[in-house]
Design an enzyme around this catalytic site. Structure first.
Site, PDB file in Angstrom:
ATOM      1  N   ARG A 160       1.041  -1.269   0.215  1.00 35.85           N
ATOM      2  CA  ARG A 160       0.098  -0.150  -0.028  1.00 35.85           C
ATOM      3  C   ARG A 160       0.903   1.239   0.108  1.00 35.85           C
ATOM      4  NH1 ARG A 160      -2.411  -3.741  -0.905  1.00 35.85           N
ATOM      5  NH2 ARG A 160      -4.217  -4.564  -0.021  1.00 35.85           N
ATOM      6  N   SER A 238     -10.975   0.857   3.234  1.00 34.29           N
ATOM      7  CA  SER A 238     -10.278   0.299   4.620  1.00 34.29           C
ATOM      8  C   SER A 238      -9.429   1.578   5.019  1.00 34.29           C
ATOM      9  CB  SER A 238      -9.377  -0.681   4.249  1.00 34.29           C
ATOM     10  OG  SER A 238      -9.915  -1.639   3.974  1.00 34.29           O
ATOM     11  N   GLU A 329      -4.654   4.576   5.825  1.00 29.98           N
ATOM     12  CA  GLU A 329      -4.513   4.227   4.412  1.00 29.98           C
ATOM     13  C   GLU A 329      -4.841   5.467   3.627  1.00 29.98           C
ATOM     14  OE1 GLU A 329      -5.995   0.978   1.023  1.00 29.98           O
ATOM     15  OE2 GLU A 329      -5.737   0.358   3.219  1.00 29.98           O
TER      16      GLU A 329
END
Length: 335
Positions: A160, A238, A329
């Protein structure tokens, strides 16, 4: 290029928070995108580049300069490779690959946002991530004032993460090239939940269309497919990444997966839920989704400050209870 001054960031982001924009510049081609960026830079105006707005916590005070909204769309095919404009809807691209019997991103169905944002975050889900297929990212380098084509190594992909994310000011994505695999079958299914849903063993393949349908159903069940009529999808997906820790720090009862070099990846959703922030936990106008504890959602009138304060409470509680630090995130933008 269209220029407007009557828009709020809340109107352009899936979390629906963020104040008024000084200048909104909407572009429909890569050439217009470069022109808009250069004009803002040469005038010394603060610049924010937005695609689908699905991975951004926008500031309540708004934006004092130019917000460039990328609407450049289009797919060019060269054999099994696709070059996709930065503003092209990501899920529309995935649908195209399934319809055209090209495997490699089918498990990334239903992720909201634009294609140009995917290499920045190294978007991933259900056992796939875009770094597995990307072969080139064409960018405008604001430091060098020139176009460049970055290789995967130059993108510095990680979980990520990427060089593009670590240096968010310098590079503006113009298009992305992916190399896919021809055929009716998916790439090997490596995610246990998806394998169970498809009724296949881990490592097996399945028809591309079946994988896409299964992923969309799983995501809808968690409120993770953008739908203006679904309050649980008023989120950034998320909100925390799964933390990677030394294997000796694995927690009893917490799902974990090998992450290489003696490390394991822990379930952020389990940590959030077992820290007391289960599904449907509300604090004022923000809280966790009623269908997934890892998604934070907003209600009408919510602010970025409220959302980030709630997220910080989750991080602090998880750290206190489990000794693990969660990382956000989505990007919290600051003027």
């Amino acid at each position: 290029m269209q220029v407007r001054r009557d828009v709020r960031l809340a109107d352009l982001t899936t979390l629906a928070v963020g104040g008024r924009i000084d200048r909104l510049v909407e572009v429909e081609t890569a050439v217009e995108l470069v022109t808009a960026v250069r004009e803002a830079d040469e005038a010394g105006r603060p610049l924010l580049v937005l695609g689908g707005g699905s991975n951004v916590v926008a500031p309540d005070e708004g934006w004092p300069g130019d917000v460039v909204l990328v609407r450049a769309r289009g797919i060019e095919r060269f054999g099994n490779a696709l070059t996709v404009q930065a503003g092209h809807d990501w899920d529309a691209l995935v649908a195209y690959t399934v319809e055209n019997r090209l495997a490699g991103v089918e498990a990334l169905s239903g992720i909201p946002g634009s294609t140009g944002a995917t290499p920045i975050q190294n978007v991933g889900a259900y056992g796939q991530e875009v770094a597995q297929t990307i072969t080139a990212v064409r960018v405008w380098d604001r430091a060098e004032k020139a176009e460049r084509t970055l290789t995967p190594a130059e993108c510095g992909f990680a979980y990520r993460d990427s060089r593009l994310k670590r240096d968010p000011v310098r590079f503006v994505v113009l298009d992305v090239t992916v190399d896919l695999h021809p055929g009716d079958e998916s790439r090997p299914v490596t995610y246990a939940e998806l394998a169970r849903t498809l009724g296949v063993e881990i490592g097996a393949t399945a028809p591309l269309a079946a994988v896409r349908e299964a992923v969309l159903a799983l995501r809808r069940g968690k409120g993770m497919v953008w739908d203006p009529a679904d309050p649980d999808s008023r989120s950034a997906g998320s909100f925390f990444t799964n933390p990677i820790v030394p294997s000796e720090q694995a927690l009893e009862g917490c799902p974990s997966w090998p992450a290489g070099d003696g490390m394991v990846k822990l379930s952020a959703a389990w940590l959030v839920q077992h820290a007391g922030f289960g599904r449907g936990t509300r604090e004022g106008r923000v809280g966790t989704s009623s269908r997934h504890s890892l998604a934070l959602t907003t209600e009408d009138g919510a602010t970025a400050a409220e959302l980030l304060a709630f997220a910080d409470r989750i991080v602090a509680t998880v750290r206190e209870k489990f000794g693990v630090t969660l990382e956000r995130e989505p990007t919290a933008v600051r003027p």
